[in-house]
Write a protein that holds these residues in place. Structure first.
Motif, PDB file in Angstrom:
ATOM      1  N   MET A 228      34.179  44.738  46.027  1.00 30.71           N
ATOM      2  CA  MET A 228      35.253  45.542  45.507  1.00 30.71           C
ATOM      3  C   MET A 228      35.782  44.875  44.233  1.00 30.71           C
ATOM      4  O   MET A 228      35.883  43.649  44.168  1.00 30.71           O
ATOM      5  CB  MET A 228      36.372  45.647  46.535  1.00 30.71           C
ATOM      6  N   PHE A 229      36.119  45.686  43.272  1.00 31.66           N
ATOM      7  CA  PHE A 229      36.669  45.221  42.008  1.00 31.66           C
ATOM      8  C   PHE A 229      38.054  45.806  41.832  1.00 31.66           C
ATOM      9  O   PHE A 229      38.326  46.921  42.265  1.00 31.66           O
ATOM     10  CB  PHE A 229      35.794  45.674  40.834  1.00 31.66           C
ATOM     11  N   ARG A 230      38.905  45.041  41.165  1.00 29.47           N
ATOM     12  CA  ARG A 230      40.240  45.545  40.830  1.00 29.47           C
ATOM     13  C   ARG A 230      40.816  44.713  39.693  1.00 29.47           C
ATOM     14  O   ARG A 230      40.339  43.618  39.398  1.00 29.47           O
ATOM     15  CB  ARG A 230      41.160  45.527  42.035  1.00 29.47           C
ATOM     16  N   ARG A 231      41.861  45.271  39.088  1.00 27.59           N
ATOM     17  CA  ARG A 231      42.586  44.541  38.052  1.00 27.59           C
ATOM     18  C   ARG A 231      43.291  43.353  38.716  1.00 27.59           C
ATOM     19  O   ARG A 231      43.853  43.489  39.803  1.00 27.59           O
ATOM     20  CB  ARG A 231      43.607  45.461  37.389  1.00 27.59           C
ATOM     21  N   ALA A 232      43.253  42.197  38.073  1.00 31.69           N
ATOM     22  CA  ALA A 232      43.879  41.003  38.625  1.00 31.69           C
ATOM     23  C   ALA A 232      45.399  41.110  38.574  1.00 31.69           C
ATOM     24  O   ALA A 232      45.969  41.758  37.691  1.00 31.69           O
ATOM     25  CB  ALA A 232      43.423  39.764  37.861  1.00 31.69           C
ATOM     26  N   GLU A 233      46.017  40.451  39.535  1.00 30.79           N
ATOM     27  CA  GLU A 233      47.477  40.385  39.625  1.00 30.79           C
ATOM     28  C   GLU A 233      47.880  38.914  39.528  1.00 30.79           C
ATOM     29  O   GLU A 233      47.060  38.020  39.743  1.00 30.79           O
ATOM     30  CB  GLU A 233      47.929  40.960  40.966  1.00 30.79           C
ATOM     31  N   MET A 234      49.161  38.663  39.266  1.00 29.61           N
ATOM     32  CA  MET A 234      49.621  37.278  39.143  1.00 29.61           C
ATOM     33  C   MET A 234      49.344  36.480  40.416  1.00 29.61           C
ATOM     34  O   MET A 234      49.107  35.276  40.352  1.00 29.61           O
ATOM     35  CB  MET A 234      51.104  37.226  38.783  1.00 29.61           C
TER      36      MET A 234
ATOM     37  N   ASP B   2      44.056  42.747  31.335  1.00 32.40           N
ATOM     38  CA  ASP B   2      42.615  42.922  31.124  1.00 32.40           C
ATOM     39  C   ASP B   2      41.758  41.913  31.896  1.00 32.40           C
ATOM     40  O   ASP B   2      40.582  41.754  31.617  1.00 32.40           O
ATOM     41  CB  ASP B   2      42.259  42.943  29.640  1.00 32.40           C
ATOM     42  N   MET B   3      42.345  41.274  32.905  1.00 31.21           N
ATOM     43  CA  MET B   3      41.581  40.405  33.802  1.00 31.21           C
ATOM     44  C   MET B   3      41.241  41.215  35.051  1.00 31.21           C
ATOM     45  O   MET B   3      42.097  41.908  35.608  1.00 31.21           O
ATOM     46  CB  MET B   3      42.387  39.164  34.190  1.00 31.21           C
ATOM     47  N   TYR B   4      39.991  41.101  35.467  1.00 30.18           N
ATOM     48  CA  TYR B   4      39.512  41.813  36.655  1.00 30.18           C
ATOM     49  C   TYR B   4      38.899  40.806  37.613  1.00 30.18           C
ATOM     50  O   TYR B   4      38.382  39.766  37.193  1.00 30.18           O
ATOM     51  CB  TYR B   4      38.486  42.877  36.262  1.00 30.18           C
ATOM     52  N   VAL B   5      38.950  41.129  38.896  1.00 29.37           N
ATOM     53  CA  VAL B   5      38.398  40.246  39.910  1.00 29.37           C
ATOM     54  C   VAL B   5      37.449  41.022  40.813  1.00 29.37           C
ATOM     55  O   VAL B   5      37.572  42.237  40.982  1.00 29.37           O
ATOM     56  CB  VAL B   5      39.505  39.575  40.753  1.00 29.37           C
ATOM     57  N   GLU B   6      36.505  40.264  41.369  1.00 33.17           N
ATOM     58  CA  GLU B   6      35.569  40.791  42.356  1.00 33.17           C
ATOM     59  C   GLU B   6      35.945  40.155  43.692  1.00 33.17           C
ATOM     60  O   GLU B   6      36.054  38.932  43.793  1.00 33.17           O
ATOM     61  CB  GLU B   6      34.140  40.434  41.959  1.00 33.17           C
TER      62      GLU B   6
ATOM     63  N   ALA C 236      35.510  36.617  38.374  1.00 30.55           N
ATOM     64  CA  ALA C 236      36.567  37.161  37.518  1.00 30.55           C
ATOM     65  C   ALA C 236      36.053  37.254  36.091  1.00 30.55           C
ATOM     66  O   ALA C 236      35.146  36.510  35.701  1.00 30.55           O
ATOM     67  CB  ALA C 236      37.814  36.287  37.571  1.00 30.55           C
ATOM     68  N   ALA C 237      36.645  38.149  35.318  1.00 31.29           N
ATOM     69  CA  ALA C 237      36.313  38.281  33.899  1.00 31.29           C
ATOM     70  C   ALA C 237      37.363  39.133  33.212  1.00 31.29           C
ATOM     71  O   ALA C 237      38.057  39.926  33.851  1.00 31.29           O
ATOM     72  CB  ALA C 237      34.940  38.905  33.702  1.00 31.29           C
ATOM     73  N   ARG C 238      37.416  38.981  31.902  1.00 32.33           N
ATOM     74  CA  ARG C 238      38.252  39.853  31.073  1.00 32.33           C
ATOM     75  C   ARG C 238      37.385  40.991  30.555  1.00 32.33           C
ATOM     76  O   ARG C 238      36.242  40.781  30.148  1.00 32.33           O
ATOM     77  CB  ARG C 238      38.820  39.097  29.880  1.00 32.33           C
ATOM     78  N   ILE C 239      37.960  42.173  30.536  1.00 33.64           N
ATOM     79  CA  ILE C 239      37.293  43.341  29.974  1.00 33.64           C
ATOM     80  C   ILE C 239      38.311  44.014  29.058  1.00 33.64           C
ATOM     81  O   ILE C 239      39.383  44.428  29.501  1.00 33.64           O
ATOM     82  CB  ILE C 239      36.829  44.325  31.069  1.00 33.64           C
ATOM     83  N   ASN C 240      37.974  44.086  27.762  1.00 35.97           N
ATOM     84  CA  ASN C 240      38.865  44.731  26.807  1.00 35.97           C
ATOM     85  C   ASN C 240      38.086  45.100  25.544  1.00 35.97           C
ATOM     86  O   ASN C 240      36.857  44.984  25.528  1.00 35.97           O
ATOM     87  CB  ASN C 240      40.072  43.828  26.489  1.00 35.97           C
ATOM     88  N   GLN C 241      38.790  45.495  24.524  1.00 41.62           N
ATOM     89  CA  GLN C 241      38.132  45.866  23.276  1.00 41.62           C
ATOM     90  C   GLN C 241      38.341  44.824  22.186  1.00 41.62           C
ATOM     91  O   GLN C 241      38.007  45.064  21.029  1.00 41.62           O
ATOM     92  CB  GLN C 241      38.614  47.242  22.819  1.00 41.62           C
TER      93      GLN C 241
END
Length: 172
Positions: free
Chosen positions: A1-7, A52-56, A65-70
């Protein structure tokens, strides 16, 4: 599962960075990072704050984890990309990390596929990423997934001197 990271994910992401730094220091990995320089807790915290940080997630824990942005840094300006893409049609993957405890199980591949799905959802047919030339494992993975090494840009990158930055791209 993937989602946007939280603090609340900050400690787990930082732990992965620390695990990788330990692997580098023990001579079991060649990535080109330097503990205390990049990546750091502040790197992850800033990315989470920007959204823009996402986690698996696997079995309730963060495995990658990784950043995804433009955002295309200044190093990208001098790159010889395979495609002349408008900036609003480019999605960039930054600092993909997989916990060494979960390496070799396909989590990096799954994360790249997730990144590609994000690009499709956002209408960005051009994909870009980079890695250090010494990171042979990442280069092999990206090549296997259809990414082309467009060029190598010598630079200081994220505070690390003398980096040979491999710029990779792909068109969906």
């Amino acid at each position: 599962m993937f989602r946007r990271a939280e603090m609340g994910d900050l400690n787990a992401i930082t732990e992965i960075y620390d695990e990788i730094h330990s692997e580098i220091e023990a001579g079991r990995a060649s990535i080109g990072w330097i503990r205390g320089v990049y990546p750091t807790r502040a790197t992850a915290e800033a990315a989470i704050q920007l959204g823009d940080m996402y986690v698996e997630i696997k079995d309730g824990g963060i495995v990658a984890a990784a950043r995804i942005n433009q955002h295309q840094g200044p190093e990208y300006d001098g790159a010889s990309w395979s495609f002349d893409a408008p900036p609003d049609e480019v999605l960039v993957l930054h600092t993909l990390v997989v916990s060494p405890r979960f390496g070799g199980r396909g989590y990096g591949t799954k994360f790249v596929h997730y990144y590609e799905d994000c690009a499709r959802d956002r209408g960005c047919p051009y994909l870009r990423m980079d890695t250090n030339a010494v990171n042979h494992a990442a280069r092999a993975l990206y090549r296997k997934l259809g990414y082309r090494e467009a060029c190598i840009v010598p630079c200081e990158f994220n505070g690390i001197p003398n980096v040979q930055l491999v710029c990779l791209d792909k068109r969906l």
